[in-house]
Design a protein around this motif. Structure first.
Motif, PDB file in Angstrom:
ATOM      1  N   VAL A  19       0.769  -1.117   0.104  1.00  0.00           N
ATOM      2  CA  VAL A  19      -0.070   0.058   0.101  1.00  0.00           C
ATOM      3  C   VAL A  19       0.630   1.293   0.170  1.00  0.00           C
ATOM      4  CG1 VAL A  19      -1.800   1.246   1.298  1.00  0.00           C
ATOM      5  CG2 VAL A  19      -1.821  -1.115   1.226  1.00  0.00           C
ATOM      6  N   SER A  23       1.187   3.502  -3.201  1.00  0.00           N
ATOM      7  CA  SER A  23       0.695   5.109  -2.956  1.00  0.00           C
ATOM      8  C   SER A  23       1.905   6.114  -3.255  1.00  0.00           C
ATOM      9  CB  SER A  23       0.196   5.367  -1.634  1.00  0.00           C
ATOM     10  OG  SER A  23      -0.680   4.524  -1.246  1.00  0.00           O
ATOM     11  N   SER A  26       2.144   6.264  -7.260  1.00  0.00           N
ATOM     12  CA  SER A  26       0.938   7.119  -7.743  1.00  0.00           C
ATOM     13  C   SER A  26       0.983   8.503  -7.368  1.00  0.00           C
ATOM     14  CB  SER A  26      -0.525   6.429  -6.852  1.00  0.00           C
ATOM     15  OG  SER A  26      -0.519   4.999  -7.169  1.00  0.00           O
ATOM     16  N   VAL A  27       1.393   8.756  -6.311  1.00  0.00           N
ATOM     17  CA  VAL A  27       1.443  10.137  -6.065  1.00  0.00           C
ATOM     18  C   VAL A  27       2.638  10.925  -6.816  1.00  0.00           C
ATOM     19  CG1 VAL A  27       2.184  12.047  -4.303  1.00  0.00           C
ATOM     20  CG2 VAL A  27       0.475   9.958  -3.741  1.00  0.00           C
ATOM     21  N   TRP A  34      -6.989   9.490  -2.785  1.00  0.00           N
ATOM     22  CA  TRP A  34      -7.097   8.109  -2.422  1.00  0.00           C
ATOM     23  C   TRP A  34      -7.913   7.238  -3.864  1.00  0.00           C
ATOM     24  CZ3 TRP A  34      -4.073   8.015   1.285  1.00  0.00           C
ATOM     25  CH2 TRP A  34      -4.153   8.740   2.293  1.00  0.00           C
ATOM     26  N   ILE A  37      -5.004   7.061  -6.241  1.00  0.00           N
ATOM     27  CA  ILE A  37      -4.054   6.077  -5.981  1.00  0.00           C
ATOM     28  C   ILE A  37      -4.424   4.694  -6.566  1.00  0.00           C
ATOM     29  CG2 ILE A  37      -2.974   4.966  -3.974  1.00  0.00           C
ATOM     30  CD1 ILE A  37      -3.025   7.873  -2.794  1.00  0.00           C
ATOM     31  N   ARG A  38      -5.938   4.485  -6.149  1.00  0.00           N
ATOM     32  CA  ARG A  38      -6.297   3.252  -6.481  1.00  0.00           C
ATOM     33  C   ARG A  38      -6.300   2.938  -7.985  1.00  0.00           C
ATOM     34  NH1 ARG A  38     -10.840  -0.149  -7.696  1.00  0.00           N
ATOM     35  NH2 ARG A  38     -10.607  -2.266  -6.626  1.00  0.00           N
ATOM     36  N   ASP A  61     -10.473   2.523  -2.580  1.00  0.00           N
ATOM     37  CA  ASP A  61      -9.767   3.741  -2.126  1.00  0.00           C
ATOM     38  C   ASP A  61      -9.875   4.081  -0.619  1.00  0.00           C
ATOM     39  OD1 ASP A  61     -12.443   4.150  -2.827  1.00  0.00           O
ATOM     40  OD2 ASP A  61     -12.168   5.946  -3.676  1.00  0.00           O
ATOM     41  N   ILE A  64      -7.374   2.064   1.244  1.00  0.00           N
ATOM     42  CA  ILE A  64      -6.045   2.773   1.233  1.00  0.00           C
ATOM     43  C   ILE A  64      -6.042   3.704   2.177  1.00  0.00           C
ATOM     44  CG2 ILE A  64      -4.408   4.048  -0.300  1.00  0.00           C
ATOM     45  CD1 ILE A  64      -5.743   2.255  -2.557  1.00  0.00           C
ATOM     46  N   ILE A  68      -3.167   4.081   5.409  1.00  0.00           N
ATOM     47  CA  ILE A  68      -2.326   5.155   5.437  1.00  0.00           C
ATOM     48  C   ILE A  68      -2.396   6.208   6.792  1.00  0.00           C
ATOM     49  CG2 ILE A  68      -1.460   7.306   4.365  1.00  0.00           C
ATOM     50  CD1 ILE A  68      -0.786   4.741   2.663  1.00  0.00           C
TER      51      ILE A  68
END
Length: 72
Positions: A19, A23, A26-27, A34, A37-38, A61, A64, A68
């Motif tokens: 995760v 993440s 993705s970021v 969220w 990210i998914r 999402d 996630i 986090i």
């Protein structure tokens, strides 16, 4: 600093590293929340699987976000 998984292991479905790494990727690619990210992880699922990540399924999402948010 070390990131420790505060979740109860018997109730853990998703690996914290997966995760966090998903993440971060993705970021770094421009995800803003969220859902993004998914969507990124879904869009790159073949790559993640080839590298031994998200082999079973991808968390929702809100999952996630919950994972986090447990990090202190």
């Amino acid at each position: 600093h070390t990131v420790t998984d505060q979740r109860q292991s018997a109730k853990t479905t998703y690996c914290l590293f997966e995760v966090l790494f998903g993440s971060l990727c993705s970021v770094s690619a421009g995800a803003k929340g969220w859902f993004d990210i998914r969507e990124y992880i879904l869009g790159h699922h073949d790559w993640f699987k080839r590298n031994g990540l998200f082999l079973n399924e991808i968390p929702a999402d809100d999952t996630i976000a919950r994972i986090i948010s447990t990090i202190e």
